[in-house]
Write a protein that holds these residues in place. Structure first.
Motif: not given
Length: 187
Positions: A72-75, A97, A99, A102-103, A160, A186
């Motif tokens: 997973r990308e950082s949020v 958000s 993101q 979704a997380l 983040t 990110m």
């Protein structure tokens, strides 16, 4: 709860300086409004509410979270002002958000399909990300007084979230058990 079971929850924790700010607000609620319950955990955004888990199976839980976070990308997170779940909860508002939503949805699916952990209440209402500063022991009378003081108060932070955090209850308060870094910062 069986003796070999412990209480856990999964959250995003803000950087230390935002935790310090939120803790000052929690202390203010404790001093002025006799609401101390929020001090039993570090400031956080709950993704998976408290659940019981067998002590012996903690390595499997941690491995599952590590695997999830690693892809997973950082949020990016924005905190904006205060909001409430009347008549008991006042919190720092977390901007919803895409993101973050979704997380949360992906984590719920991952926990359910891999470990059978299900947030039954979460399935019945939309995810409302928030960072609690007063709840449970905030009386209705104190809620009214505190809310009139906080509803227009300005607050804005961005950070983040680069880890998923597993918290463990020790019988008195919540403590960080382990952190699972996301794939990347990110840019």
């Amino acid at each position: 709860m069986l003796p070999s079971q412990k209480l856990f929850f999964i959250a995003l924790l803000p950087p230390q300086e935002i935790q310090d700010y939120a803790n000052q607000i929690k202390q203010y609620f404790a001093d002025k409004y006799a609401s101390r319950h929020a001090q039993k955990s570090p400031p956080h955004i709950t993704l998976q509410p408290p659940f019981e888990w067998a002590d012996a199976d903690v390595p499997a839980l941690e491995e599952c979270l590590k695997d999830f976070a690693a892809c997973r990308e950082s949020v990016p997170i924005a905190l904006s002002g205060f909001a409430a779940f009347a008549p008991r909860v006042i919190y720092i508002n977390v901007v919803r958000s895409p993101q973050l939503l979704a997380l949360h949805a992906d984590l719920m699916t991952h926990l359910e399909s891999n470990l059978g952990i299900i947030d039954k209440v979460g399935k019945t209402r939309p995810f409302a990300p928030h960072m609690t500063v007063a709840f449970k022991d905030l009386t209705k009378q104190n809620f009214k007084a505190a809310w009139s003081e906080f509803e227009k108060r300005q607050l804005y932070f961005e950070f983040t979230a680069s880890n998923l955090t597993l918290l463990l209850h020790d019988g008195r308060r919540w403590n960080v058990k382990s952190e699972f870094p996301f794939l990347s910062e990110m840019v």
